[in-house]
Design a protein around this motif. Structure first.
Motif, PDB file in Angstrom:
ATOM      1  N   PHE A   8      -5.562   2.170   8.365  1.00 36.54           N
ATOM      2  CA  PHE A   8      -6.413   2.723   7.310  1.00 36.54           C
ATOM      3  C   PHE A   8      -5.677   2.747   5.981  1.00 36.54           C
ATOM      4  O   PHE A   8      -4.516   3.129   5.933  1.00 36.54           O
ATOM      5  CB  PHE A   8      -6.838   4.152   7.671  1.00 36.54           C
ATOM      6  CG  PHE A   8      -7.774   4.762   6.674  1.00 36.54           C
ATOM      7  CD1 PHE A   8      -9.144   4.589   6.793  1.00 36.54           C
ATOM      8  CD2 PHE A   8      -7.291   5.489   5.598  1.00 36.54           C
ATOM      9  CE1 PHE A   8     -10.008   5.131   5.855  1.00 36.54           C
ATOM     10  CE2 PHE A   8      -8.151   6.024   4.652  1.00 36.54           C
ATOM     11  CZ  PHE A   8      -9.502   5.850   4.778  1.00 36.54           C
TER      12      PHE A   8
ATOM     13  N   PHE B 276       0.851  -1.188   0.000  1.00 36.78           N
ATOM     14  CA  PHE B 276       0.000   0.000   0.000  1.00 36.78           C
ATOM     15  C   PHE B 276       0.888   1.240   0.000  1.00 36.78           C
ATOM     16  O   PHE B 276       1.813   1.352   0.812  1.00 36.78           O
ATOM     17  CB  PHE B 276      -0.895   0.022   1.242  1.00 36.78           C
ATOM     18  CG  PHE B 276      -1.664   1.309   1.385  1.00 36.78           C
ATOM     19  CD1 PHE B 276      -2.762   1.559   0.588  1.00 36.78           C
ATOM     20  CD2 PHE B 276      -1.276   2.275   2.312  1.00 36.78           C
ATOM     21  CE1 PHE B 276      -3.470   2.756   0.690  1.00 36.78           C
ATOM     22  CE2 PHE B 276      -1.973   3.465   2.430  1.00 36.78           C
ATOM     23  CZ  PHE B 276      -3.065   3.707   1.615  1.00 36.78           C
TER      24      PHE B 276
ATOM     25  N   CYS C 236      -9.460   7.397  -1.202  1.00 35.47           N
ATOM     26  CA  CYS C 236      -8.017   7.180  -1.020  1.00 35.47           C
ATOM     27  C   CYS C 236      -7.416   6.611  -2.314  1.00 35.47           C
ATOM     28  O   CYS C 236      -7.830   5.554  -2.787  1.00 35.47           O
ATOM     29  CB  CYS C 236      -7.808   6.215   0.140  1.00 35.47           C
ATOM     30  SG  CYS C 236      -6.113   5.661   0.300  1.00 35.47           S
TER      31      CYS C 236
ATOM     32  N   CYS D  63       0.801   5.146   0.605  1.00 36.04           N
ATOM     33  CA  CYS D  63       0.064   6.325   1.070  1.00 36.04           C
ATOM     34  C   CYS D  63       0.593   7.568   0.352  1.00 36.04           C
ATOM     35  O   CYS D  63       1.794   7.776   0.260  1.00 36.04           O
ATOM     36  CB  CYS D  63       0.236   6.478   2.580  1.00 36.04           C
ATOM     37  SG  CYS D  63      -0.558   7.974   3.219  1.00 36.04           S
ATOM     38  N   ARG D  64      -0.326   8.393  -0.168  1.00 37.08           N
ATOM     39  CA  ARG D  64       0.071   9.621  -0.886  1.00 37.08           C
ATOM     40  C   ARG D  64       0.204  10.805   0.067  1.00 37.08           C
ATOM     41  O   ARG D  64       0.452  11.925  -0.368  1.00 37.08           O
ATOM     42  CB  ARG D  64      -0.962   9.960  -1.963  1.00 37.08           C
ATOM     43  CG  ARG D  64      -1.226   8.863  -2.952  1.00 37.08           C
ATOM     44  CD  ARG D  64       0.070   8.527  -3.705  1.00 37.08           C
ATOM     45  NE  ARG D  64      -0.186   7.888  -4.955  1.00 37.08           N
ATOM     46  CZ  ARG D  64      -0.519   6.617  -5.124  1.00 37.08           C
ATOM     47  NH1 ARG D  64      -0.643   5.842  -4.079  1.00 37.08           N
ATOM     48  NH2 ARG D  64      -0.713   6.116  -6.324  1.00 37.08           N
ATOM     49  N   MET D  65      -0.026  10.572   1.333  1.00 36.31           N
ATOM     50  CA  MET D  65       0.065  11.638   2.341  1.00 36.31           C
ATOM     51  C   MET D  65      -0.832  12.841   1.987  1.00 36.31           C
ATOM     52  O   MET D  65      -0.456  13.988   2.182  1.00 36.31           O
ATOM     53  CB  MET D  65       1.521  12.122   2.482  1.00 36.31           C
ATOM     54  CG  MET D  65       2.528  11.007   2.641  1.00 36.31           C
ATOM     55  SD  MET D  65       2.368  10.153   4.202  1.00 36.31           S
ATOM     56  CE  MET D  65       3.374  11.163   5.238  1.00 36.31           C
ATOM     57  N   CYS D  66      -2.002  12.550   1.425  1.00 32.81           N
ATOM     58  CA  CYS D  66      -2.888  13.642   0.988  1.00 32.81           C
ATOM     59  C   CYS D  66      -3.705  14.206   2.153  1.00 32.81           C
ATOM     60  O   CYS D  66      -4.237  15.310   2.065  1.00 32.81           O
ATOM     61  CB  CYS D  66      -3.822  13.141  -0.110  1.00 32.81           C
ATOM     62  SG  CYS D  66      -4.985  11.886   0.477  1.00 32.81           S
ATOM     63  N   GLY D  67      -3.815  13.443   3.236  1.00 27.40           N
ATOM     64  CA  GLY D  67      -4.546  13.918   4.411  1.00 27.40           C
ATOM     65  C   GLY D  67      -6.066  13.798   4.322  1.00 27.40           C
ATOM     66  O   GLY D  67      -6.771  14.194   5.242  1.00 27.40           O
ATOM     67  N   LYS D  68      -6.562  13.256   3.192  1.00 27.74           N
ATOM     68  CA  LYS D  68      -8.026  13.171   3.014  1.00 27.74           C
ATOM     69  C   LYS D  68      -8.696  12.385   4.139  1.00 27.74           C
ATOM     70  O   LYS D  68      -9.782  12.743   4.604  1.00 27.74           O
ATOM     71  CB  LYS D  68      -8.341  12.467   1.687  1.00 27.74           C
ATOM     72  CG  LYS D  68      -8.451  13.395   0.509  1.00 27.74           C
ATOM     73  CD  LYS D  68      -9.070  12.633  -0.648  1.00 27.74           C
ATOM     74  CE  LYS D  68      -8.304  12.810  -1.914  1.00 27.74           C
ATOM     75  NZ  LYS D  68      -8.692  11.861  -2.958  1.00 27.74           N
ATOM     76  N   CYS D  69      -8.062  11.280   4.553  1.00 25.89           N
ATOM     77  CA  CYS D  69      -8.689  10.441   5.581  1.00 25.89           C
ATOM     78  C   CYS D  69      -8.802  11.194   6.904  1.00 25.89           C
ATOM     79  O   CYS D  69      -9.787  11.062   7.617  1.00 25.89           O
ATOM     80  CB  CYS D  69      -7.920   9.137   5.762  1.00 25.89           C
ATOM     81  SG  CYS D  69      -6.151   9.355   5.970  1.00 25.89           S
TER      82      CYS D  69
HETATM   83  S1  SF4 Z   1      -6.481   9.110   2.070  1.00 25.63           S
HETATM   84 FE1  SF4 Z   1      -5.146   8.812   3.855  1.00 25.63          FE
HETATM   85  S2  SF4 Z   1      -4.305   6.736   3.629  1.00 25.63           S
HETATM   86 FE2  SF4 Z   1      -5.127   7.378   1.634  1.00 25.63          FE
HETATM   87  S3  SF4 Z   1      -3.391   8.263   0.540  1.00 25.63           S
HETATM   88 FE3  SF4 Z   1      -4.443   9.954   1.571  1.00 25.63          FE
HETATM   89  S4  SF4 Z   1      -3.366  10.157   3.545  1.00 25.63           S
HETATM   90 FE4  SF4 Z   1      -2.819   8.153   2.683  1.00 25.63          FE
END
Ligand code: SF4
Ligand code: SF4
Length: 130
Positions: A88, A16, A100, A18-24
């Motif tokens: 997650f 897996f 995600c 993680c893109r570190m996008c912070g959406k979660c």
């Molecule tokens: S949604 Fe959360 S777990 Fe998914 S890529 Fe973004 S930061 Fe990572």
């Protein structure tokens, strides 16, 4: 970390990313406000933590979104973040509609593998240090 799947006789570990996008952390959060203590509580691998006091108008436990520990797109308590954050979105409930990107990729890879070996069963998550 890896999503572990099993098909007849084989176990597959899909990495897996993680893109570190912070959406979660923005859309979902894993932290609960506990009206009894007036604090945010979260279950970590070290036990149940009550982290910070927060003024929330709630009489029963409620998830706080976005997560109060998300600062400038980063988790302030990364080292001791809750297990649910750590795992997650590699759980039975998937990304809970958060969108995600890493999870979308996993699902695509699962589809490809299933077309070759048949239905995969989700077993769980494995971390690099496990
Ligand atoms: S949604 Fe959360 S777990 Fe998914 S890529 Fe973004 S930061 Fe990572
Ligand atoms: S504790 Fe950290 S990883 Fe978990 S939801 Fe909050 S900011 Fe995200």
């Amino acid at each position: 970390m890896y999503a572990i799947y099993r098909a007849e006789g084989i176990e597959v570990a899909i990495p897996f990313e993680c893109r570190m996008c912070g959406k979660c952390c923005e859309k979902l959060s894993q932290c609960v406000y506990d009206p009894l203590s007036g604090k945010i509580i979260a279950e970590t691998e070290f036990g149940l933590f009550d982290y910070i006091e927060l003024s929330v108008d709630a009489k029963s436990p409620v998830l706080i979104k976005p997560c109060p520990f998300l600062k400038d797109g980063k988790c302030e308590i990364h080292e001791i973040r809750p297990k649910s954050c750590r795992d997650f979105p590699l759980t039975e409930r998937g990304d809970c509609g958060v969108g995600c990107e890493g999870y979308r990729e996993i699902k695509e890879r699962v589809k490809k593998i299933e077309s070759a070996v048949g239905k995969l069963e989700f077993i769980g998550v494995e971390h690099d240090s496990d």
